[in-house]
Design a protein around this motif. Structure first.
Motif, mmCIF file in Angstrom:
data_model
loop_
_atom_site.group_PDB
_atom_site.id
_atom_site.type_symbol
_atom_site.label_atom_id
_atom_site.label_comp_id
_atom_site.label_asym_id
_atom_site.label_seq_id
_atom_site.Cartn_x
_atom_site.Cartn_y
_atom_site.Cartn_z
ATOM 1 N N UNK A 146 75.020 2.953 29.412
ATOM 2 C CA UNK A 146 74.357 1.674 29.162
ATOM 3 C C UNK A 146 73.291 1.751 28.082
ATOM 4 N N UNK A 147 72.971 2.938 27.614
ATOM 5 C CA UNK A 147 71.872 3.092 26.668
ATOM 6 C C UNK A 147 70.611 3.581 27.356
ATOM 7 N N UNK A 148 70.569 3.455 28.668
ATOM 8 C CA UNK A 148 69.457 4.008 29.446
ATOM 9 C C UNK A 148 69.601 5.526 29.469
ATOM 10 N N UNK A 149 68.509 6.260 29.710
ATOM 11 C CA UNK A 149 68.642 7.720 29.813
ATOM 12 C C UNK A 149 69.649 8.090 30.907
ATOM 13 N N UNK A 150 70.535 8.999 30.568
ATOM 14 C CA UNK A 150 71.596 9.409 31.479
ATOM 15 C C UNK A 150 71.086 10.511 32.405
ATOM 16 N N UNK A 151 71.313 10.356 33.694
ATOM 17 C CA UNK A 151 70.936 11.359 34.687
ATOM 18 C C UNK A 151 72.214 11.836 35.361
#
Length: 87
Positions: free
Chosen positions: A43-48
């Motif tokens: 989504x563009x959010x930091x990937x965890x």
């Protein structure tokens, strides 16, 4: 642990073992169908990322039976300082 009151399905633990295998196969097939029709993209959010691992003792026959010795652990990876944490 999430509960049905929090909106999680209340499936319980499948009994007997064949039901657990059938559930795992069904979840895998559902994931493959979902990916075939709607490819996942970040989504563009930091990937965890996270994982859970179980290791059985060497030389034990048929690991995974009730009472077999094993060690479990988990790991979470996230961007930035302190992004790697054991749980």
């Amino acid at each position: 642990m999430p509960t049905a009151a929090q909106g999680w399905p209340d499936w319980g633990w499948p009994e007997p073992d064949d039901d657990l295998v059938a559930l795992q196969v069904g979840l895998g097939e559902a994931a493959m169908r979902a990916l075939a029709t709607d490819e996942w993209r970040p989504s563009g959010e930091p990937l965890v990322l996270g994982g859970c691992f179980v290791v059985h003792a060497r030389g034990t026959p048929a690991p995974g039976r009730q009472g077999d010795p094993c060690v479990g652990g988990g790991r979470r990876l996230a961007p930035g300082p302190g992004g790697e944490r054991a749980r």
